[in-house]
Motif scaffolding. Structure first.
Motif, PDB file in Angstrom:
ATOM      1  N   THR A 104       0.783  -1.188   0.007  1.00  0.00           N
ATOM      2  CA  THR A 104       0.012  -0.130  -0.214  1.00  0.00           C
ATOM      3  C   THR A 104       0.811   1.238  -0.087  1.00  0.00           C
ATOM      4  O   THR A 104       2.111   1.058   0.283  1.00  0.00           O
ATOM      5  CB  THR A 104      -0.933  -0.009   1.126  1.00  0.00           C
ATOM      6  OG1 THR A 104      -0.209   0.238   2.373  1.00  0.00           O
ATOM      7  CG2 THR A 104      -1.700  -1.203   1.397  1.00  0.00           C
ATOM      8  N   GLN A 105       0.116   2.397  -0.171  1.00  0.00           N
ATOM      9  CA  GLN A 105       1.262   3.633  -0.229  1.00  0.00           C
ATOM     10  C   GLN A 105       1.967   3.794   1.309  1.00  0.00           C
ATOM     11  O   GLN A 105       2.869   4.286   1.391  1.00  0.00           O
ATOM     12  CB  GLN A 105       0.165   4.769  -0.533  1.00  0.00           C
ATOM     13  CG  GLN A 105      -0.107   4.722  -1.932  1.00  0.00           C
ATOM     14  CD  GLN A 105      -0.993   6.387  -2.347  1.00  0.00           C
ATOM     15  OE1 GLN A 105      -0.510   7.173  -1.912  1.00  0.00           O
ATOM     16  NE2 GLN A 105      -2.029   6.253  -3.099  1.00  0.00           N
ATOM     17  N   MET A 130      11.924  -0.578  -7.152  1.00  0.00           N
ATOM     18  CA  MET A 130      11.381  -1.224  -8.209  1.00  0.00           C
ATOM     19  C   MET A 130       9.734  -1.035  -7.788  1.00  0.00           C
ATOM     20  O   MET A 130       9.283  -1.623  -6.930  1.00  0.00           O
ATOM     21  CB  MET A 130      11.515  -2.757  -8.390  1.00  0.00           C
ATOM     22  CG  MET A 130      13.026  -2.796  -8.787  1.00  0.00           C
ATOM     23  SD  MET A 130      13.497  -4.822  -8.814  1.00  0.00           S
ATOM     24  CE  MET A 130      13.901  -4.904  -7.231  1.00  0.00           C
ATOM     25  N   HIS A 131       8.960  -0.113  -8.497  1.00  0.00           N
ATOM     26  CA  HIS A 131       7.714   0.230  -8.151  1.00  0.00           C
ATOM     27  C   HIS A 131       6.678  -0.609  -8.883  1.00  0.00           C
ATOM     28  O   HIS A 131       5.743  -0.599  -8.657  1.00  0.00           O
ATOM     29  CB  HIS A 131       7.519   1.835  -8.261  1.00  0.00           C
ATOM     30  CG  HIS A 131       7.798   2.555  -9.194  1.00  0.00           C
ATOM     31  ND1 HIS A 131       7.366   2.102 -10.484  1.00  0.00           N
ATOM     32  CD2 HIS A 131       9.154   3.172  -9.566  1.00  0.00           C
ATOM     33  CE1 HIS A 131       8.071   2.812 -11.331  1.00  0.00           C
ATOM     34  NE2 HIS A 131       9.109   3.589 -10.726  1.00  0.00           N
ATOM     35  N   ILE A 137       0.063   4.084  -9.363  1.00  0.00           N
ATOM     36  CA  ILE A 137      -0.179   4.715  -7.999  1.00  0.00           C
ATOM     37  C   ILE A 137       1.165   4.844  -7.616  1.00  0.00           C
ATOM     38  O   ILE A 137       1.839   6.202  -7.498  1.00  0.00           O
ATOM     39  CB  ILE A 137      -1.339   4.181  -7.213  1.00  0.00           C
ATOM     40  CG1 ILE A 137      -2.518   4.190  -7.759  1.00  0.00           C
ATOM     41  CG2 ILE A 137      -1.286   4.660  -5.800  1.00  0.00           C
ATOM     42  CD1 ILE A 137      -3.479   3.453  -7.033  1.00  0.00           C
ATOM     43  N   LEU A 138       1.803   3.897  -7.368  1.00  0.00           N
ATOM     44  CA  LEU A 138       3.378   3.878  -6.654  1.00  0.00           C
ATOM     45  C   LEU A 138       4.262   4.642  -7.802  1.00  0.00           C
ATOM     46  O   LEU A 138       5.159   5.296  -7.256  1.00  0.00           O
ATOM     47  CB  LEU A 138       3.915   2.650  -6.123  1.00  0.00           C
ATOM     48  CG  LEU A 138       3.041   1.964  -4.920  1.00  0.00           C
ATOM     49  CD1 LEU A 138       3.312   0.611  -4.576  1.00  0.00           C
ATOM     50  CD2 LEU A 138       3.024   2.831  -3.769  1.00  0.00           C
ATOM     51  N   LYS A 139       3.962   4.268  -9.135  1.00  0.00           N
ATOM     52  CA  LYS A 139       4.770   4.655  -9.965  1.00  0.00           C
ATOM     53  C   LYS A 139       4.808   6.360  -9.996  1.00  0.00           C
ATOM     54  O   LYS A 139       5.885   7.084 -10.213  1.00  0.00           O
ATOM     55  CB  LYS A 139       4.368   4.244 -11.474  1.00  0.00           C
ATOM     56  CG  LYS A 139       5.401   4.679 -12.443  1.00  0.00           C
ATOM     57  CD  LYS A 139       5.211   3.997 -13.784  1.00  0.00           C
ATOM     58  CE  LYS A 139       5.998   4.449 -14.894  1.00  0.00           C
ATOM     59  NZ  LYS A 139       6.017   3.744 -16.011  1.00  0.00           N
ATOM     60  N   GLN A 140       3.692   6.857  -9.712  1.00  0.00           N
ATOM     61  CA  GLN A 140       3.723   8.360  -9.747  1.00  0.00           C
ATOM     62  C   GLN A 140       3.968   8.944  -8.277  1.00  0.00           C
ATOM     63  O   GLN A 140       4.512   9.987  -8.286  1.00  0.00           O
ATOM     64  CB  GLN A 140       2.063   8.693  -9.988  1.00  0.00           C
ATOM     65  CG  GLN A 140       1.561   8.349 -11.227  1.00  0.00           C
ATOM     66  CD  GLN A 140       0.158   8.697 -11.366  1.00  0.00           C
ATOM     67  OE1 GLN A 140      -0.723   8.700 -10.505  1.00  0.00           O
ATOM     68  NE2 GLN A 140      -0.019   8.627 -12.552  1.00  0.00           N
ATOM     69  N   ASN A 165      11.256   1.446 -17.096  1.00  0.00           N
ATOM     70  CA  ASN A 165      10.543   2.505 -16.479  1.00  0.00           C
ATOM     71  C   ASN A 165       9.489   1.907 -15.309  1.00  0.00           C
ATOM     72  O   ASN A 165       8.824   2.402 -14.989  1.00  0.00           O
ATOM     73  CB  ASN A 165       9.606   2.964 -17.764  1.00  0.00           C
ATOM     74  CG  ASN A 165       8.779   2.041 -18.358  1.00  0.00           C
ATOM     75  OD1 ASN A 165       8.673   0.649 -17.798  1.00  0.00           O
ATOM     76  ND2 ASN A 165       7.665   2.431 -19.131  1.00  0.00           N
ATOM     77  N   ALA A 166      10.086   0.560 -14.845  1.00  0.00           N
ATOM     78  CA  ALA A 166       9.055   0.232 -13.724  1.00  0.00           C
ATOM     79  C   ALA A 166      10.059   0.444 -12.285  1.00  0.00           C
ATOM     80  O   ALA A 166       9.952   0.023 -11.357  1.00  0.00           O
ATOM     81  CB  ALA A 166       8.886  -1.137 -13.983  1.00  0.00           C
ATOM     82  N   SER A 167      11.132   0.867 -12.586  1.00  0.00           N
ATOM     83  CA  SER A 167      12.009   1.096 -11.519  1.00  0.00           C
ATOM     84  C   SER A 167      13.016   2.673 -11.516  1.00  0.00           C
ATOM     85  O   SER A 167      12.658   3.144 -12.426  1.00  0.00           O
ATOM     86  CB  SER A 167      13.288   0.214 -11.671  1.00  0.00           C
ATOM     87  OG  SER A 167      12.801  -1.085 -11.500  1.00  0.00           O
ATOM     88  N   LEU A 168      13.566   2.805 -10.485  1.00  0.00           N
ATOM     89  CA  LEU A 168      14.014   4.002 -10.319  1.00  0.00           C
ATOM     90  C   LEU A 168      15.416   3.844  -9.669  1.00  0.00           C
ATOM     91  O   LEU A 168      15.691   3.157  -8.745  1.00  0.00           O
ATOM     92  CB  LEU A 168      13.515   4.963  -9.389  1.00  0.00           C
ATOM     93  CG  LEU A 168      12.013   5.646  -9.808  1.00  0.00           C
ATOM     94  CD1 LEU A 168      11.556   6.655  -8.762  1.00  0.00           C
ATOM     95  CD2 LEU A 168      12.446   6.692 -10.867  1.00  0.00           C
TER      96      LEU A 168
END
Length: 180
Positions: A104-105, A130-131, A137-140, A165-168
């Protein structure tokens, strides 16, 4: 029989003449054991306090000015812009990974806080979050939270080998990085 070392007989004879009379040295049996410092694990209470302290910076109301076009990226004001380029190219190899899939957030905020605290404690300069894609939601939210933390120097969308693009990929200011 073929000479295994590739030397001619004259060279071998010359070597044997040169070492005639040499005595074999006895091994002194001294073993040099590497000096290891005792690593103490912080108490559970201290770890929890670090997580709370690190997640204190994350607000859902604050909206930092991140560039809308292109990949997700951020550079702390006053930092070297070349660091962002090195993140984009994948020059830094992340030492710690955090997978936020299924959280969850609130849980994600706590885990990101724990990751930053662990990076500071262990002097880890680069980490990967890795979001995922999911409902975005988590990506934003993840970049918005990271941009608020004072110990985050930069982050950039990860290269394909670290999740695309699913990770930072992020750079955390540690005691060692502050000396650079």
């Amino acid at each position: 029989m073929k000479n295994k070392f590739g030397l001619q007989d004259d060279d071998i004879h010359l070597f044997n003449e040169a070492i005639r009379g040499a005595k074999k040295i006895q091994q002194d049996q001294i073993l040099h054991v590497p000096i290891r410092t005792k690593v103490t694990q912080p108490s559970n209470k201290k770890v929890q306090q670090e997580q709370v302290d690190a997640s204190f910076y994350f607000s859902d109301e604050f909206q930092p000015q991140l560039e809308a076009e292109g990949p997700t990226r951020y550079l702390k004001p006053g930092s070297n812009p070349y660091e962002l380029k090195k993140l984009r190219r994948g020059d830094y190899v992340p030492e710690l990974f955090l997978d936020l899939h299924g959280l969850t957030q609130m849980e994600a905020k706590q885990e990101i806080g724990a990751l930053i605290a662990a990076c500071k404690r262990e002097n880890v300069f680069c980490a990967c979050i890795m979001h995922g894609h999911g409902k975005h939601i988590l990506k934003q939210q993840t970049p918005l939270w990271l941009a608020q933390h004072p110990d985050i120097i930069a982050f950039h969308q990860a290269p394909k080998e670290w999740g695309g693009n699913a990770s930072l990929l992020l750079i955390i200011e540690t005691q060692e990085s502050a000396r650079r």
